[in-house]
Design a protein around this motif. Structure first.
Motif, PDB file in Angstrom:
ATOM      1  N   GLY A  40     -53.666 -94.348 -72.731  1.00 16.56           N
ATOM      2  CA  GLY A  40     -52.226 -94.128 -72.732  1.00 16.56           C
ATOM      3  C   GLY A  40     -51.467 -95.179 -71.935  1.00 16.56           C
ATOM      4  O   GLY A  40     -50.247 -95.121 -71.825  1.00 16.56           O
ATOM      5  N   SER A  44     -52.392-101.388 -76.699  1.00 13.09           N
ATOM      6  CA  SER A  44     -52.129-101.959 -78.027  1.00 13.09           C
ATOM      7  C   SER A  44     -51.029-103.016 -77.999  1.00 13.09           C
ATOM      8  O   SER A  44     -51.138-104.059 -78.639  1.00 13.09           O
ATOM      9  CB  SER A  44     -51.746-100.881 -79.033  1.00 13.09           C
ATOM     10  OG  SER A  44     -52.342 -99.663 -78.726  1.00 13.09           O
ATOM     11  N   ARG A 320     -51.181 -88.796 -73.785  1.00 15.54           N
ATOM     12  CA  ARG A 320     -51.196 -90.237 -74.044  1.00 15.54           C
ATOM     13  C   ARG A 320     -49.801 -90.807 -74.189  1.00 15.54           C
ATOM     14  O   ARG A 320     -49.582 -91.992 -74.035  1.00 15.54           O
ATOM     15  CB  ARG A 320     -51.970 -90.536 -75.329  1.00 15.54           C
ATOM     16  CG  ARG A 320     -53.427 -90.199 -75.231  1.00 15.54           C
ATOM     17  CD  ARG A 320     -54.092 -90.625 -76.501  1.00 15.54           C
ATOM     18  NE  ARG A 320     -54.027 -92.059 -76.609  1.00 15.54           N
ATOM     19  CZ  ARG A 320     -55.077 -92.846 -76.637  1.00 15.54           C
ATOM     20  NH1 ARG A 320     -56.270 -92.328 -76.566  1.00 15.54           N
ATOM     21  NH2 ARG A 320     -54.940 -94.134 -76.757  1.00 15.54           N
TER      22      ARG A 320
END
Ligand code: ADP
Ligand code: MG
Ligand code: ZN
Length: 604
Positions: A40, A44, A320
């Motif tokens: 979390g 990305s 998350r």
């Protein structure tokens, strides 16, 4: 465009989180990167933002099809062109993806590691411009980790077969130094920018409860959390079945997941949960890695896992999206025996010493009165303040009881049994004798004729167990490791014969831990969100998700909805101010949500 406009325009965020910017900058300057951030934490973005700024296509290695698809859907819904190649696609579909990639229409291409061994894939990849290769869940490369995937070992060979070496960036949430080292070595990262942000998850509220009966406790916990999405982990398949049936009988909307179900059943269960068609997932630890669902708001462990790594990984699936979430562990004495059996794969005998050590640390976590978060961070070797203020023990109210009389009963019972038999026995038998049990072995040994037999008849078993734990902590008794027998410890004599007193600290159970996140929020909320507006926004999200056939969190995260409710924007410009709302999402969903907000305002 620069990294900040990418961040705002596509992802709708105002600022990078700690660590993100350093990784993005490193990658953009052509350096390899190693990003270690908790689940979390926002890994990305660290490769997605560079992917949007670099020419060509960024390759992302991701271990699971469901994870890949989720990411691609999320990117596409934010207006980023992305695609994935995996074994579930037909040749026709793969061809379509390849054509898009070749025409330069994809910014990111997600592939499973197995794909890299494919000669044809290598040839095609060699013809592309690949400035960056990101390896997600990079701990899968290490045999020391929990999720070793042999095909991750092929990544380095694939990279060296490419005509031009891309920048390599690896990401993981795994804490141990050994795994981190392995990642760098196996991937052959060259002088990478390293960012290790620590493992704390401030938005998670940790709690351990030792209820007399678990099922009623679980039902009460779930009752308090109706309407929220969460996971209940059980140690065994049969527990999953039992709990799952019971929850459905009581009107909870629960799905189940374990390795005994066939593939199709598991797929349907997982989707029901992911798409919020069912609120609760009851599962063994087989349910896990593929889950990137961001709005899991609690994880309850019905049984204790075998070590703290597993616990933190499983509990970490909550929250998350950065929203407050709870992780509650229901501990019972039987859990230790179950964990031991699982460690020896049901074959009996002794678990490995290292496994036992890890199990003991887990048991300590369940029994401690210290800060729970502190215990976890200690385990991962991370410094922390003594008290976090955001766990069951830090918030709990403790009462101190004088248990000297009970301690004397227990200690003399251990002594009498030993005198009678000439050897020591395990804790379970001692507890039976004290509580006046009628077990076969107890009678056979004549222990029901001892003067200490039945002295604690009135006390529940869990309570007697708690006294024992307290005595063990105070060195009045200890467990001899080889045969797990309970023996008198160095302080026993003082308590039995010299009037030394024994006190037990126990937590006064309190329901409803309101979890308060202590992480600096990504932005300061304008005002606390109105609950009726929030639920109207949620309903709209569900409606749109059904309509588009995507999981609700793909449309907007809980954090985005909360910010939206707090701001209650009136215009498209104000809508863009909401955290998590980028240009594409604003265009796609702005009208629908603004209408809901306007209607709510009317009704005020
Ligand atoms: P990880 O892969 O590290 O577990 P993700 O990349 O899935 O985490 O991101 C987790 C959540 O954090 C996502 O909902 C994402 O939108 C959010 N997030 C990431 N970076 C930021 C940021 N800079 N500001 C606000 N939210 C962010
Ligand atoms: Mg991730
Ligand atoms: Zn604490």
């Amino acid at each position: 465009m620069d990294k900040f406009s990418i961040l705002k325009q596509y992802f709708g965020h105002d600022a990078f989180r700690p660590g993100q910017e350093a990784l993005v900058d490193g990658i953009l300057s052509g350096r390899d990167a190693l990003g270690i951030m908790p689940t979390g934490g926002g890994k990305s973005l660290c490769y997605q933002v560079p992917a949007l700024l670099l020419p060509g296509v960024t390759l992302v290695i991701s271990p699971l099809i469901s994870l890949m698809q989720d990411q691609v859907t999320a990117l596409e819904s934010a207006g980023v062109s992305a695609a994935c190649l995996n074994s579930s696609q037909s040749p026709e579909e793969s061809r379509r993806v390849w054509n898009r990639v070749r025409r330069g229409e994809c910014c990111l291409l997600y592939v499973a590691p197995e794909r890299l061994e494919n000669q044809r894939f290598l040839e095609l990849a060699a013809s592309l411009e690949i400035p960056l290769m990101a390896v997600d869940e990079a701990h899968c490369i290490s045999q020391w980790g929990q999720d070793f995937r042999p095909s991750y070992l092929k990544i380095a060979a694939f990279v060296s077969a490419l005509p031009r070496r891309p920048v390599l960036a690896a990401f993981t949430a795994t804490a141990t130094a050994r795994v981190q080292k392995d990642v760098v070595r196996q991937l052959d990262l060259r002088d990478p920018v390293r960012v290790i942000t620590g493992f704390d998850r401030p938005n998670l509220f940790f709690d351990v409860r030792r209820p007399r009966k678990k099922l009623p406790e679980l039902l009460a916990l779930l009752e308090e959390r109706r309407g929220r999405s969460g996971i209940v982990y059980c140690a065994t398949r049969s527990n999953v079945e039992r709990v799952w049936a019971e929850l459905n009988r009581r009107g909870f909307s629960a799905a189940r997941y374990h390795a005994g179900l066939d593939e199709e059943e598991r797929r349907v269960s997982q989707e029901d949960f992911q798409y919020d068609r069912r609120q609760i997932m009851v599962a063994t630890n087989a349910f896990g890695m593929g889950i990137d669902k961001s709005n899991v708001s609690f994880v309850i462990h019905y049984n204790m896992p075998k070590n703290l790594e597993s616990y933190y990984q499983e509990a970490g699936r909550a929250g998350r999206d950065g929203e407050a979430a709870d992780c509650v562990l229901l501990y019972g004495a039987g859990d230790v025996a179950t964990a031991r059996i699982l460690l020896t794969h049901g074959e009996g005998g002794e678990p490995e010493p290292r496994e036992l050590e890890r199990l003991n640390a887990m048991v300590d976590y369940c029994k401690t009165n210290d800060c729970l978060r502190g215990r976890i961070l200690d385990y991962f070797g991370q410094p922390h303040p003594e008290r976090c203020g955001g766990c069951g023990n830090c918030r709990g109210v403790f009462s101190q009881a004088d248990i000297t009389t009970q301690a004397q009963m227990i200690l003399s019972c251990i002594k009498r049994v030993r005198d009678r038999l000439g050897y020591y026995v395990g804790a379970a038998l001692i507890v039976q004798v004290l509580r006046g049990g009628h077990g076969h072995r107890l009678k056979e040994l004549g222990l029901d004729r001892l003067s200490t037999y039945g002295l604690m008849r009135e006390e529940p078993r869990e309570r007697v167990r708690a006294y024992l734990d307290c005595l063990e902590a105070g060195e009045c008794v200890y467990t001899e490791p080889e045969h797990a027998t309970l023996r008198l410890g160095p302080r026993a004599g003082a308590v039995l014969f010299h009037g030394e007193r024994v006190y037990m600290l126990s937590r006064v159970e309190r329901r409803q831990p309101e979890a308060v996140p202590e992480r600096k929020p990504d932005r300061i909320p304008a005002a606390p969100p109105d609950q009726s507006l929030l639920s109207a926004l949620r309903a709209e999200r569900t409606r749109l998700a059904r309509q588009e056939g995507v999981p609700p969190y793909i449309i907007f995260s809980n954090a985005a909805l909360a910010d939206m409710a707090a701001r209650a924007p009136r215009t498209p410009e104000e809508f863009l101010e909401v955290s998590g709302v980028g240009q594409v999402k604003a265009r796609r969903y702005g009208e629908a949500f603004l209408a809901v907000i306007a209607a709510w305002r009317e009704s005020q």
